[in-house]
Design an enzyme around this catalytic site. Sequence first.
Site, PDB file in Angstrom:
ATOM      1  N   HIS A  10       0.826  -1.215   0.000  1.00 45.70           N
ATOM      2  CA  HIS A  10       0.000   0.000   0.000  1.00 45.70           C
ATOM      3  C   HIS A  10       0.858   1.262   0.000  1.00 45.70           C
ATOM      4  CE1 HIS A  10       0.968   0.937   4.192  1.00 45.70           C
ATOM      5  NE2 HIS A  10       0.858  -0.373   4.418  1.00 45.70           N
ATOM      6  N   GLU A  84      -2.014  -6.682   7.943  1.00 47.12           N
ATOM      7  CA  GLU A  84      -0.705  -6.662   8.576  1.00 47.12           C
ATOM      8  C   GLU A  84      -0.740  -7.485   9.860  1.00 47.12           C
ATOM      9  OE1 GLU A  84       2.405  -6.736   8.706  1.00 47.12           O
ATOM     10  OE2 GLU A  84       2.792  -4.740   7.860  1.00 47.12           O
TER      11      GLU A  84
END
Length: 214
Positions: A10, A84
């Site tokens: 990202h 994550e």
Amino acid sequence: MPTTLLLVRHAHTHANALDATPRMAGWTDFPLSESGEEQLAQLARLQFPDAAPTLYASTLERARRTAEVIAHGKTILAVRALREICCGDVDGWPVARVEQQHRELWERNLSQDDDDFRWPGGESYRELRQRVLRAIRGIASRHPEERVVVVTHTGVIAQLAGYATGVRPAAWERWRPGNGSVTTIEWTGGGGGSDAARLIDFDCRVHLAHPHGG
């Protein structure tokens, strides 16, 4: 023939490296920074015309926003398992605060030799790798011999690169990709844990205006 995974990290957030106050960016849903918004404009130029019509992305906003600009008509499927690592009680904290208040844990983490290390209430590196491998096995099984775009986080990409190169789960620094980068892995699913992964290209940033930045 293997499935080709195109792993996109990202765009930048204020929690990430090179920011004045980096944070423990696990499951805390940090928005993109000004630099991240600029990266989106550059990432929008990325084209994956030969990739599968479904693009996979983490459910966190920073990954979702990135996925939206590179989808170019592809269907985006949000997958929670592509998040994550969970940092538990310290998730979202400034890194400096963690170093100060959890000095012993911080040193243990820096040693990168304990696959079962976890922050209080968080997820271990071993558990993260297991989660990521399960997610990728599912994606690859749906797209045999295809190229698939996956928008996710540094921890997820590091675990896949580590798996492909025989690096232990705790060695998180060895394969740390930059924001907005693309990492390519060939995945052959054998089932029963006999998967084979080959790292083709790591941390490619040629599409970014500042390819060497974090």
